[in-house]
Design a protein around this motif. Sequence first.
Motif, PDB file in Angstrom:
ATOM      1  N   TYR A 229      17.416  27.316   9.866  1.00  0.00           N
ATOM      2  CA  TYR A 229      18.737  27.732   9.394  1.00  0.00           C
ATOM      3  C   TYR A 229      18.598  28.680   8.209  1.00  0.00           C
ATOM      4  O   TYR A 229      19.219  29.751   8.167  1.00  0.00           O
ATOM      5  N   TRP A 230      17.783  28.295   7.227  1.00  0.00           N
ATOM      6  CA  TRP A 230      17.538  29.127   6.045  1.00  0.00           C
ATOM      7  C   TRP A 230      16.930  30.470   6.438  1.00  0.00           C
ATOM      8  O   TRP A 230      17.325  31.524   5.926  1.00  0.00           O
ATOM      9  N   ASN A 231      15.988  30.453   7.363  1.00  0.00           N
ATOM     10  CA  ASN A 231      15.288  31.670   7.784  1.00  0.00           C
ATOM     11  C   ASN A 231      16.232  32.634   8.498  1.00  0.00           C
ATOM     12  O   ASN A 231      16.152  33.852   8.313  1.00  0.00           O
ATOM     13  N   ARG A 232      17.136  32.092   9.312  1.00  0.00           N
ATOM     14  CA  ARG A 232      18.112  32.943   9.993  1.00  0.00           C
ATOM     15  C   ARG A 232      19.075  33.579   8.993  1.00  0.00           C
ATOM     16  O   ARG A 232      19.447  34.750   9.125  1.00  0.00           O
ATOM     17  N   LEU A 233      19.470  32.819   7.983  1.00  0.00           N
ATOM     18  CA  LEU A 233      20.389  33.352   6.981  1.00  0.00           C
ATOM     19  C   LEU A 233      19.757  34.483   6.171  1.00  0.00           C
ATOM     20  O   LEU A 233      20.415  35.476   5.868  1.00  0.00           O
ATOM     21  N   ARG A 234      18.500  34.331   5.816  1.00  0.00           N
ATOM     22  CA  ARG A 234      17.875  35.328   4.941  1.00  0.00           C
ATOM     23  C   ARG A 234      17.598  36.635   5.662  1.00  0.00           C
ATOM     24  O   ARG A 234      17.592  37.701   5.053  1.00  0.00           O
ATOM     25  N   GLY A 235      17.377  36.603   6.985  1.00  0.00           N
ATOM     26  CA  GLY A 235      17.090  37.825   7.732  1.00  0.00           C
ATOM     27  C   GLY A 235      15.825  38.487   7.222  1.00  0.00           C
ATOM     28  O   GLY A 235      14.751  37.876   7.227  1.00  0.00           O
ATOM     29  N   THR A 236      15.941  39.719   6.726  1.00  0.00           N
ATOM     30  CA  THR A 236      14.771  40.446   6.215  1.00  0.00           C
ATOM     31  C   THR A 236      14.646  40.333   4.700  1.00  0.00           C
ATOM     32  O   THR A 236      13.747  40.920   4.108  1.00  0.00           O
ATOM     33  N   ARG A 237      15.544  39.575   4.078  1.00  0.00           N
ATOM     34  CA  ARG A 237      15.504  39.405   2.625  1.00  0.00           C
ATOM     35  C   ARG A 237      14.501  38.325   2.225  1.00  0.00           C
ATOM     36  O   ARG A 237      14.048  37.544   3.051  1.00  0.00           O
ATOM     37  N   ALA A 238      14.206  38.269   0.937  1.00  0.00           N
ATOM     38  CA  ALA A 238      13.296  37.235   0.449  1.00  0.00           C
ATOM     39  C   ALA A 238      13.930  35.854   0.552  1.00  0.00           C
ATOM     40  O   ALA A 238      13.250  34.866   0.826  1.00  0.00           O
ATOM     41  N   ALA A 239      15.243  35.771   0.359  1.00  0.00           N
ATOM     42  CA  ALA A 239      15.948  34.489   0.402  1.00  0.00           C
ATOM     43  C   ALA A 239      17.435  34.742   0.588  1.00  0.00           C
ATOM     44  O   ALA A 239      17.955  35.774   0.156  1.00  0.00           O
ATOM     45  N   PRO A 240      18.147  33.814   1.207  1.00  0.00           N
ATOM     46  CA  PRO A 240      19.606  33.958   1.337  1.00  0.00           C
ATOM     47  C   PRO A 240      20.302  33.629   0.018  1.00  0.00           C
ATOM     48  O   PRO A 240      19.699  33.057  -0.889  1.00  0.00           O
TER      49      PRO A 240
END
Length: 212
Positions: free
Chosen positions: A15-26
Amino acid sequence: MNPMRHDATSELFGYWNRLRGTRAAPERKEITPAPMRSYLADTFILQASGTSEPRFRLAGTRICSIYGRELKGLSFASLWHTRDKNTISRLVKNSMTSKSVVQLNYEGRSARGRKVLLKLLLLPLASEANEQHLMGMITAIGRPFWLESDAIVENRIQSVSIIDPRNQVVPGIDPIHARMEAAASVPLPSSRTIVSRKVGHLRVFDGGKITE
């Protein structure tokens, strides 16, 4: 199929990884309860302002039951054995600043001297002005009958894994269980040595070894 790849920590990481996309963190404001409904009781948010120590901003009901008290506002490091307080503080602050993911196995000791193995997951969130946040999860590895009725009063680190989700991982390996060598260097006190072994280009961390 490895069932560990489908446990709650992997779901939260996904879930966290999908939210962050290409960013370091959501961003914290992107986190919503609905997608996390099935494991919301096991999650928490840590907050640190400026140079202050990280404290619980929110803590799920099951986590509070495991520790036998409301954790909101409590210092995260205060849950840990004296020898591990500096280590856990450094791991948390490193995750907040470097945006790395931390997975940690630890032993919880109850008020009656019972022991249980638990898993901790730390997922960084984007910094906000003078504040930093982490989303985390605590789950028991196995659920002894006494858990939530005999409060855990002390945590002791067993093993640590640090993952940089921005680095490429081996296809077919869930990144939450891959220990990335490139992100495995964290300053630790001389009294604690984390033992590791190399598997290809990965570094796998075994149980913490204490040098007296």
